[in-house]
Design a protein around this motif. Structure first.
Motif: not given
Length: 129
Positions: A42, A44, A46, A56, A59, A61, A88-91, A95
């Motif tokens: 997922d 995004y 910056k 940024k 996201v 997904y 980044y990978d959203l967690d 992240d």
């Protein structure tokens, strides 16, 4: 001959002044982002220059090959300033940083590929002018 001295001094002064220009970062996309335990990234990005955050992306997904439509612009940029893009990978908890791309800016339009430390490639274009 003395009349040419002020002209030479003026030319030297003008050549040493750093001209501020507009930066535009666009066409951000990634390919082959990593999959962790059957979960697709997922992702995004910056975007910053020096200590200035330019923003940024949204996201994307469950997409190992995301494309972002956002464009980032900033006016107080000089040639040789550093452009930084962090993927980044959203967690849920925190992240994960997939990789950092840094580049010294030059006047003109350039397309770049950046290989991320945790896998995948970030592709982007910038214009400084």
């Amino acid at each position: 001959m003395d009349s040419s001295v002020p002209l030479v001094l003026l030319l030297l002064m003008c050549s040493s002044i750093m001209v501020e220009a507009q930066l535009k970062v666009y066409d951000l996309r990634a390919t082959d982002l990593p999959t962790v335990v059957l979960l697709t990234t997922d992702a995004y990005v910056k975007v910053s220059s020096g200590f200035t955050s330019l923003g940024k992306t949204s996201v994307r997904y469950n997409d190992a090959n995301p494309w972002w439509e956002e464009e980032f612009s900033y006016f107080n940029i000089k040639e040789n300033d550093t452009l930084t893009l962090k993927v980044y990978d959203l967690d849920l908890v925190f992240d994960d940083l997939l990789g950092v791309c840094k580049r010294k800016l030059k006047v003109g339009t350039y397309q770049h590929d950046c290989f991320l430390t945790k896998g995948g490639t970030l592709h982007y274009t910038y214009t400084l002018g």
